[in-house]
Enzyme design. Structure first.
Site, PDB file in Angstrom:
ATOM      1  CB  CYS A 120      -1.229   2.054  -0.251  1.00  0.00           C
ATOM      2  SG  CYS A 120      -0.352   3.604  -0.865  1.00  0.00           S
ATOM      3  CG  HIS A 273       0.625  -1.168  -0.266  1.00  0.00           C
ATOM      4  ND1 HIS A 273       0.355  -1.237  -1.567  1.00  0.00           N
ATOM      5  CD2 HIS A 273       1.504   0.034   0.094  1.00  0.00           C
ATOM      6  CE1 HIS A 273       0.971  -0.349  -2.136  1.00  0.00           C
ATOM      7  NE2 HIS A 273       1.546   0.292  -1.252  1.00  0.00           N
ATOM      8  CG  ASN A 303       4.039   0.342  -4.437  1.00  0.00           C
ATOM      9  OD1 ASN A 303       2.698   0.499  -4.836  1.00  0.00           O
ATOM     10  ND2 ASN A 303       4.369   1.196  -3.261  1.00  0.00           N
TER      11      ASN A 303
END
Lengths: 373, 81
Positions: A120, A273, A303
């Protein structure tokens, strides 16, 4: 936090690519036999996401993005001096995927190439590394020291489809960012940190040298809260991730702003992120970022691990471009725990439309089709 | 700043009828308790009390009253510091 300050480096362009397969909340409702997933999808801000079929690698998505970007920039490939590839999902255990990418992209053999293994936070670390390469290699030459930074993950290949903590959330994407020397570029400031004590809360435990793959590590069994996964799948404790983000992200953003000498009101865009909708909304409020300046690009993608920041930038600016000067704050955080903030002034930056990667005919797409059914 | 009423906040977060939660409410027995509301609880506490709580503190609190007590202790420790 470690502060990295880089002068005379500009981001010349950015392109992102996603696979052509989509999985939706309807698939989750069916898979888990629970209508709860509609509400979960709404809360996390993901009701559909892009999934790379088995056989499609993060490197493939990054190549698609890089080809598009190089066309747009009209860069001579011979002028590219380094290629960095950030991923958790390399093509091989060895060698580094960056070596395969140098050859696939037809880059010269005097090109440096290396992988960076981060999740991330990876885009910010990748930029920090790439920017220093540019500065070190350019020799003060305008448009010299060119670096291609490829950042991508097919993280869904590490996600059990029967783990409700991760399955509805993650998606796949790749990106390519081009950097070069420019004497008129504003300084880029990075603020980087790590707390390895948190590593067990977000981890793929087996498959590395610490816990090699065995028959047993590949078997999916019932774990906490009825989630089904193997030790080769990703484990995520969402509450721990959230608590970590609350403790570190506001501090990191403030430190990045302070080092850049900006206030939050002077920033034209904050791109974090894209962890999940609940967390992003909370962090936005906590940092008092204007809604119009805070990028949320989860819906339709999920994500996308290390590729989420560049993907969100493409989502936000591909239409309008980043041709005028804009001050951006980027914030990566998660897996590790690892975090990195960047204050970047974008100017005359090429931003092609999102590339939809077409899965080649004959590629084994059985998993994706099966999962989607 | 006016002190927020912890039980009212719990009602709101877990979509309970106003006045449902008391200091004796067992957190994990609230019908809508889930990993998502758990995260929502951490967010709510951060927003209302300015405390970024470790999940372990919630896990080791049986009732709403236990958790509120811990928050108060943290707040007064913060003020003393």
């Amino acid at each position: 936090m470690s502060i990295v300050r880089v002068e005379n480096v500009r981001l010349a362009g950015l392109a992102s690519a996603v696979p052509d397969f989509v999985r939706t909340v309807d698939d989750d409702v069916e898979r888990f036999q629970s209508e709860d997933f509609r509400k979960i999808g709404e809360s996390i801000g993901v009701t559909s996401r892009r999934i790379a079929p088995e056989g499609v690698c993060s490197s493939d998505l990054c190549v698609a993005a890089a080809e598009r970007l190089l066309d747009e920039l009209n860069w001579d490939r011979e002028s590219i001096q380094a290629l960095l590839f950030v991923t958790q999902t390399p093509d091989f255990r060895a060698p580094a995927t960056a070596c395969t990418l140098q050859s696939r992209l037809g880059l010269p053999t005097n090109c440096a190439a290396m992988d960076i293994n981060l999740g991330c936070s990876g885009y910010v670390y990748g930029l920090a590394t790439a920017a220093q390469f540019v500065q070190g290699m350019a020799n003060g030459q305008e448009n010299g020291g060119r670096v291609l930074l490829l950042v991508g993950d097919t993280i869904t290949h590490f996600v059990s489809p029967d783990d409700r903590a991760t399955a509805p959330l993650f998606g796949d994407a790749g990106s390519a960012t081009a950097l070069e020397f420019s004497s008129s570029a504003e300084p880029i400031v990075f603020s980087l940190g790590t707390d390895g004590r948190g590593l067990n809360h977000l981890i793929v435990p087996a498959g590395g040298a610490r816990q090699p793959r065995t028959k047993a590590t590949g078997i999916r069994t019932v774990r906490e809260s009825g989630n089904i996964r193997s030790d080769e799948d990703m484990y995520m404790n969402g509450a721990e991730v959230f608590s970590f983000a609350l403790q570190e992200v506001p501090k990191m953003v403030r430190s990045t702003l302070a080092e850049a000498g900006w206030t939050i009101d002077e920033v034209d865009g904050v791109v974090m992120h894209q962890s999940n909708g609940i967390m992003l909304k909370h962090l936005r409020k906590r940092l008092k970022v204007d809604e119009d300046n805070f990028v949320i690009a989860l819906e339709g993608y999920g994500n996308a691990s290390c590729a989420s920041i560049p993907l969100a930038m493409t989502h936000q600016w591909a239409q309008t471009g980043l041709r005028q000067k804009r001050r951006l704050v980027l914030a990566g955080f998660g897996l590790g725990w690892s975090w990195g903030g960047a204050a970047v002034t974008c100017n005359d930056m090429a931003m092609p439309e999102l590339v939809i990667y077409e899965t080649p005919q004959g590629e084994d797409t059985s998993t994706a089709i099966k999962e989607a059914a | 700043m006016a002190e927020p009423d912890f039980c009212e906040l719990i009602d709101e977060l877990f979509e309970l009828d106003p006045g449902t939660a008391t200091s004796l409410t067992v957190l994990k027995e609230i019908p809508s308790w889930s990993s998502l509301t758990f995260v929502g609880l951490i967010a709510m506490i951060d927003e209302e009390y300015g405390i970024a709580l470790s999940p372990g503190v919630i896990m080791s609190s049986e009732t709403a009253g236990d958790l509120e007590q811990k928050l108060r202790e943290m707040l007064s420790a913060g003020e003393a510091a």
